[in-house]
Scaffold this active site. Sequence first.
Site, mmCIF file in Angstrom:
data_model
loop_
_atom_site.group_PDB
_atom_site.id
_atom_site.type_symbol
_atom_site.label_atom_id
_atom_site.label_comp_id
_atom_site.label_asym_id
_atom_site.label_seq_id
_atom_site.Cartn_x
_atom_site.Cartn_y
_atom_site.Cartn_z
ATOM 1 C CE LYS A 86 63.677 -107.923 -29.512
ATOM 2 N NZ LYS A 86 62.784 -107.200 -28.549
ATOM 3 C CG ASP B 217 57.857 -91.160 -37.179
ATOM 4 O OD1 ASP B 217 57.858 -92.411 -37.223
ATOM 5 O OD2 ASP B 217 56.856 -90.476 -37.451
ATOM 6 C CB CYS C 192 61.488 -99.955 -33.334
ATOM 7 S SG CYS C 192 60.989 -99.542 -35.032
ATOM 8 C CB ALA C 193 66.286 -98.925 -29.740
ATOM 9 C CB ALA C 194 62.002 -97.807 -26.474
ATOM 10 N N PRO C 195 62.562 -100.796 -25.127
ATOM 11 C CG PRO C 195 62.283 -102.239 -23.291
ATOM 12 C CD PRO C 195 61.886 -102.049 -24.746
ATOM 13 N N GLY C 196 65.338 -100.975 -25.104
ATOM 14 C CA GLY C 196 66.784 -101.117 -25.245
ATOM 15 C C GLY C 196 67.350 -102.476 -24.890
ATOM 16 C CB CYS D 289 56.564 -109.444 -28.863
ATOM 17 S SG CYS D 289 55.938 -107.784 -28.534
ATOM 18 C CG ASP E 291 61.424 -106.188 -31.549
ATOM 19 O OD1 ASP E 291 61.059 -107.307 -31.929
ATOM 20 O OD2 ASP E 291 61.088 -105.689 -30.453
#
Length: 428
Positions: free
Chosen positions: A259, A304, A253-257, A375, A322
């Site tokens: 990490k 997805d 779940c990478a955005a906004p990138g 978070c 994340d």
Amino acid sequence: MNDFEIIFFILRSVIYEDAKSADMINAYAKKASNLPLVTKTVYGGLENKIYIDYMIRKLSAIRLKKIHNHVLLILEIGIYNIHFLETKDYATVDKLVDLTKAKNKKSTGFVNAILRAFIKDEKELAKIYETDDIKSLSIRYSFPEEITRYIYDFYGMDYTKAYLRDADRIKDISIRVNELKTNREEIKNLLVNEGFEIEDGKISPNGLIVKNPAGLVATKFFKDGLFTIQQEASMKAVEVLDPRENSKILDLCAAPGTKTTYIGEYTKNTSQIIANDISKAKNKLILENIDRLGLKNICLTNYDASTFIRDFENKFDFCLVDAPCSGLGVVGRKPEIRYNRNKETIVRLAELQREILAKAVKYVKKGGYLVYSTCTLGPLENRNNFKYLMENKDLELVQIDGQDFIEYKSFEANTDGFFISKFRKIND
């Protein structure tokens, strides 16, 4: 367009159209004659909306739900300026009455009467009369009662009060040093020479805290990719993953990138990294950061994460989840979060996280590692999903700094509220 009109348009977009406060302030920044006032009023209005509405309710014969959104917004801007910024002169009232004429002319007399009555009896109107402690806290700190009660039910009153008091405190900005291009001491000295007040991070060895961050992203050092902005708790998630060089890594779940790029730096551009996120719209920003930081071997995909991706099965040595979450750990930076979250939202998010985790376990090779982080705070998204992973026969817990998991409290750690756990896959 004057500053009150700008404040009105920004708050309308954030409260009623789900825009992000920071994005809207940036969009209107060049049009504002007094940007600090605009910024303070936008954030202050969001951070105190429930309390402001409580005071308006005392003055209005019309129920709040019956007041037109535009009119209520103008009243909120007015009460914030009068009560919190102490601009008690009637010139402020006159400006907001003029704004009302443009937005809802028939309500000009109503707005004028409410704001003038507030000035006359401000001290009494500001008092909170509630016997229910949770309801009183909800009003005082402008946090939805349902979410306040959710936090209280799990953590107790002391934690709840500390969290609510801290929620609106401006957190220090931290930056992550790009060790592919520099080191912590070098970039620290460069920034100090530019007039920035810098301290060593308290959590990450690659972190620096910037006490006066205005103009930070305009520096040559940022543009040249010597650092990126990232809170230390977020950095810790990658450091807990501890990805090895020359490995295969999935940021599911990478955005906004942020990490993803740290993983690239951490593995010294030697690993194959898949940065996956359902939102194609965020690819451009991720690619810009990859280029700015001088990173390689990162491939973007847009699956997805809650659906099984056969191409990922048993492919990765390391997987970071994340997950999408309620964001209750970052309300200090995103005050609008409190108004689009409720218990039902949290329940749905916890279920989505579990669906994503069930798939993520299948993507990790035997002997590989999975990190689950959010978070946010609260049992549904964090500890309950941690227990779900603990019950998975294919996983074993990997302790972090001698603990089963890390749960950063923003009011103690001076960083985002964050939850981090780590597991090793023991079966195919």
